[in-house]
Write a protein that holds these residues in place. Structure first.
Motif, PDB file in Angstrom:
ATOM      1  N   VAL A  52       0.909  -1.068   0.006  1.00  0.00           N
ATOM      2  CA  VAL A  52      -0.028   0.033  -0.064  1.00  0.00           C
ATOM      3  C   VAL A  52       1.036   1.345  -0.054  1.00  0.00           C
ATOM      4  CG1 VAL A  52      -1.489   1.350   1.471  1.00  0.00           C
ATOM      5  CG2 VAL A  52      -1.935  -1.471   1.108  1.00  0.00           C
ATOM      6  N   ASP A  53       1.895   1.307   0.913  1.00  0.00           N
ATOM      7  CA  ASP A  53       2.896   2.413   0.935  1.00  0.00           C
ATOM      8  C   ASP A  53       3.566   2.698  -0.485  1.00  0.00           C
ATOM      9  OD1 ASP A  53       4.713   4.061   2.613  1.00  0.00           O
ATOM     10  OD2 ASP A  53       6.040   3.163   1.336  1.00  0.00           O
ATOM     11  N   ARG A  54       4.080   1.694  -1.204  1.00  0.00           N
ATOM     12  CA  ARG A  54       4.557   1.840  -2.556  1.00  0.00           C
ATOM     13  C   ARG A  54       3.396   2.416  -3.477  1.00  0.00           C
ATOM     14  NH1 ARG A  54       5.137  -3.013  -3.484  1.00  0.00           N
ATOM     15  NH2 ARG A  54       3.561  -3.552  -4.941  1.00  0.00           N
ATOM     16  N   ILE A  55       2.197   1.792  -3.788  1.00  0.00           N
ATOM     17  CA  ILE A  55       1.232   2.267  -4.625  1.00  0.00           C
ATOM     18  C   ILE A  55       0.807   3.629  -4.048  1.00  0.00           C
ATOM     19  CG2 ILE A  55      -1.007   1.765  -5.264  1.00  0.00           C
ATOM     20  CD1 ILE A  55      -0.491  -1.180  -4.471  1.00  0.00           C
ATOM     21  N   VAL A  56       0.846   4.113  -3.090  1.00  0.00           N
ATOM     22  CA  VAL A  56       0.497   5.537  -2.753  1.00  0.00           C
ATOM     23  C   VAL A  56       1.481   6.394  -2.991  1.00  0.00           C
ATOM     24  CG1 VAL A  56      -0.189   7.085  -0.684  1.00  0.00           C
ATOM     25  CG2 VAL A  56      -1.403   4.734  -0.851  1.00  0.00           C
ATOM     26  N   ARG A  57       2.752   6.062  -2.781  1.00  0.00           N
ATOM     27  CA  ARG A  57       3.777   6.832  -3.019  1.00  0.00           C
ATOM     28  C   ARG A  57       4.025   6.931  -4.571  1.00  0.00           C
ATOM     29  NH1 ARG A  57       7.272   8.094   1.137  1.00  0.00           N
ATOM     30  NH2 ARG A  57       6.861   6.836   3.275  1.00  0.00           N
ATOM     31  N   PHE A  58       3.680   6.089  -5.337  1.00  0.00           N
ATOM     32  CA  PHE A  58       3.614   6.065  -6.800  1.00  0.00           C
ATOM     33  C   PHE A  58       2.737   6.944  -7.445  1.00  0.00           C
ATOM     34  CE2 PHE A  58       2.898   4.445 -11.124  1.00  0.00           C
ATOM     35  CZ  PHE A  58       4.285   4.767 -11.777  1.00  0.00           C
ATOM     36  N   HIS A  59       1.737   6.600  -6.950  1.00  0.00           N
ATOM     37  CA  HIS A  59       0.284   7.540  -7.578  1.00  0.00           C
ATOM     38  C   HIS A  59      -0.011   8.673  -6.865  1.00  0.00           C
ATOM     39  CE1 HIS A  59      -0.667   4.552 -10.771  1.00  0.00           C
ATOM     40  NE2 HIS A  59      -0.417   3.589  -9.998  1.00  0.00           N
ATOM     41  N   GLY A  60       0.273   8.850  -5.655  1.00  0.00           N
ATOM     42  CA  GLY A  60      -0.159  10.107  -4.968  1.00  0.00           C
ATOM     43  C   GLY A  60      -1.641  10.323  -4.739  1.00  0.00           C
ATOM     44  N   PRO A  61      -2.478   9.273  -4.630  1.00  0.00           N
ATOM     45  CA  PRO A  61      -3.744   9.857  -4.224  1.00  0.00           C
ATOM     46  C   PRO A  61      -3.875  10.870  -3.102  1.00  0.00           C
ATOM     47  CG  PRO A  61      -3.364   7.573  -3.391  1.00  0.00           C
ATOM     48  CD  PRO A  61      -2.064   7.941  -4.218  1.00  0.00           C
ATOM     49  N   VAL A  62      -5.089  11.465  -3.104  1.00  0.00           N
ATOM     50  CA  VAL A  62      -5.375  12.537  -1.967  1.00  0.00           C
ATOM     51  C   VAL A  62      -6.361  11.881  -1.099  1.00  0.00           C
ATOM     52  CG1 VAL A  62      -4.246  14.245  -3.045  1.00  0.00           C
ATOM     53  CG2 VAL A  62      -6.645  13.888  -3.251  1.00  0.00           C
ATOM     54  N   GLU A  63      -7.171  10.874  -1.308  1.00  0.00           N
ATOM     55  CA  GLU A  63      -8.132  10.308  -0.438  1.00  0.00           C
ATOM     56  C   GLU A  63      -8.234   8.893  -0.769  1.00  0.00           C
ATOM     57  OE1 GLU A  63     -12.155  12.250  -1.391  1.00  0.00           O
ATOM     58  OE2 GLU A  63     -11.203  13.593  -2.877  1.00  0.00           O
ATOM     59  N   ALA A  64      -8.601   8.194   0.410  1.00  0.00           N
ATOM     60  CA  ALA A  64      -8.436   6.808   0.438  1.00  0.00           C
ATOM     61  C   ALA A  64      -9.916   6.426   1.018  1.00  0.00           C
ATOM     62  CB  ALA A  64      -7.585   6.151   1.416  1.00  0.00           C
ATOM     63  N   ALA A  65     -10.357   5.238   0.642  1.00  0.00           N
ATOM     64  CA  ALA A  65     -11.455   4.546   1.040  1.00  0.00           C
ATOM     65  C   ALA A  65     -11.230   2.933   1.203  1.00  0.00           C
ATOM     66  CB  ALA A  65     -12.679   4.623  -0.023  1.00  0.00           C
ATOM     67  N   VAL A  66     -11.795   2.295   2.474  1.00  0.00           N
ATOM     68  CA  VAL A  66     -11.297   1.088   2.916  1.00  0.00           C
ATOM     69  C   VAL A  66     -12.441   0.518   3.265  1.00  0.00           C
ATOM     70  CG1 VAL A  66     -10.226  -0.431   4.481  1.00  0.00           C
ATOM     71  CG2 VAL A  66      -9.303   1.698   3.602  1.00  0.00           C
ATOM     72  N   GLU A  67     -12.739  -0.766   2.842  1.00  0.00           N
ATOM     73  CA  GLU A  67     -14.142  -1.583   3.105  1.00  0.00           C
ATOM     74  C   GLU A  67     -13.997  -2.097   4.786  1.00  0.00           C
ATOM     75  OE1 GLU A  67     -16.138  -5.696   1.904  1.00  0.00           O
ATOM     76  OE2 GLU A  67     -15.209  -4.661   0.257  1.00  0.00           O
ATOM     77  N   GLN A  68     -14.903  -1.826   5.431  1.00  0.00           N
ATOM     78  CA  GLN A  68     -14.840  -2.199   6.634  1.00  0.00           C
ATOM     79  C   GLN A  68     -15.087  -3.664   6.661  1.00  0.00           C
ATOM     80  OE1 GLN A  68     -18.310  -0.321   8.342  1.00  0.00           O
ATOM     81  NE2 GLN A  68     -17.314   1.544   8.673  1.00  0.00           N
ATOM     82  N   VAL A  69     -14.567  -4.053   7.925  1.00  0.00           N
ATOM     83  CA  VAL A  69     -14.680  -5.644   8.208  1.00  0.00           C
ATOM     84  C   VAL A  69     -16.222  -6.179   8.497  1.00  0.00           C
ATOM     85  CG1 VAL A  69     -13.856  -7.444   9.870  1.00  0.00           C
ATOM     86  CG2 VAL A  69     -12.218  -5.761   9.080  1.00  0.00           C
ATOM     87  N   PHE A  70     -16.522  -7.117   7.787  1.00  0.00           N
ATOM     88  CA  PHE A  70     -17.943  -7.698   8.232  1.00  0.00           C
ATOM     89  C   PHE A  70     -17.513  -8.916   9.111  1.00  0.00           C
ATOM     90  CE2 PHE A  70     -16.066 -10.464   4.947  1.00  0.00           C
ATOM     91  CZ  PHE A  70     -16.374 -11.504   5.144  1.00  0.00           C
ATOM     92  N   MET A  71     -18.634  -9.378  10.025  1.00  0.00           N
ATOM     93  CA  MET A  71     -18.372 -10.240  10.833  1.00  0.00           C
ATOM     94  C   MET A  71     -18.523 -11.672  10.086  1.00  0.00           C
ATOM     95  SD  MET A  71     -17.870  -8.499  13.372  1.00  0.00           S
ATOM     96  CE  MET A  71     -17.336  -9.575  14.622  1.00  0.00           C
TER      97      MET A  71
END
Length: 181
Positions: A52-71
């Motif tokens: 994730v660190d490598r991808i963000v540093r390469f592309h430089g997104p300014v916003e992030a969305a993550v799927e929440q954990v389901f039970m």
């Protein structure tokens, strides 16, 4: 114009998808998976964080969305998924991105229009919304769907903020004009 990264966490395979939002237009930038290919959980978490660190540093997104954990039915699986999600979120916030979290149902509702859609429906709608000629891998499609959901949600939030501000200005004018009489 802003770049948004979506993350679909998984302990063996974490999907990522990056889109560009320009007004109401969405454009595909990149998508794929971070494969951990190891049995040791600490090493998996390290690979997710680094990926994730490598991808963000390469592309430089300014916003992030993550799927929440389901039970999940299996507590051990839920714990591993939560750890993978934590590694991805830690990498994002370590790079000063604010993270928006959405349930799987919210993401599916936003992209497909049906909160209980199956993976194939999500993949097909992601293809259609981003004008893709090939179907992305399921985890990458889920990550793109999270980014699309965030693009829709952030657009709605911006509209609501503008409407609230205009409403406050309109209320202020009506009070002012009534005092002048």
């Amino acid at each position: 114009m802003s770049l948004i990264i979506g993350i679909d966490p998984g302990s063996r395979m974490t999907g990522y998808g990056i889109i560009e939002k320009d007004g109401q237009k969405l454009r595909f930038v990149d998508a794929g998976t971070i494969k951990t290919e190891t049995t040791a959980m600490p090493e998996r978490l390290k690979r997710i964080f680094a990926g994730v660190d490598r991808i963000v540093r390469f592309h430089g997104p300014v916003e992030a969305a993550v799927e929440q954990v389901f039970m999940a039915q299996n507590p051990d699986s839920a714990l591993k998924l939560g750890q993978a999600r934590g590694a991805a979120i830690a990498a994002l916030v370590n790079l000063d991105l604010q993270v928006a979290e959405y349930t799987a149902r919210q993401i599916k509702q936003s992209v497909v229009g049906y909160g209980a859609a199956d993976k194939e429906q999500v993949q097909m709608m992601v293809m259609k919304l981003l004008n893709l000629s090939i179907c992305p891998q399921a985890d990458a499609a889920d990550a793109l769907a999270a980014a699309i959901c965030h693009a829709h949600a952030s657009g709605s939030m911006s509209k609501m903020a503008v409407l609230n501000a205009l409403g406050g200005m309109a209320r202020g004018r009506s009070r002012y004009s009534s005092r002048r009489r």
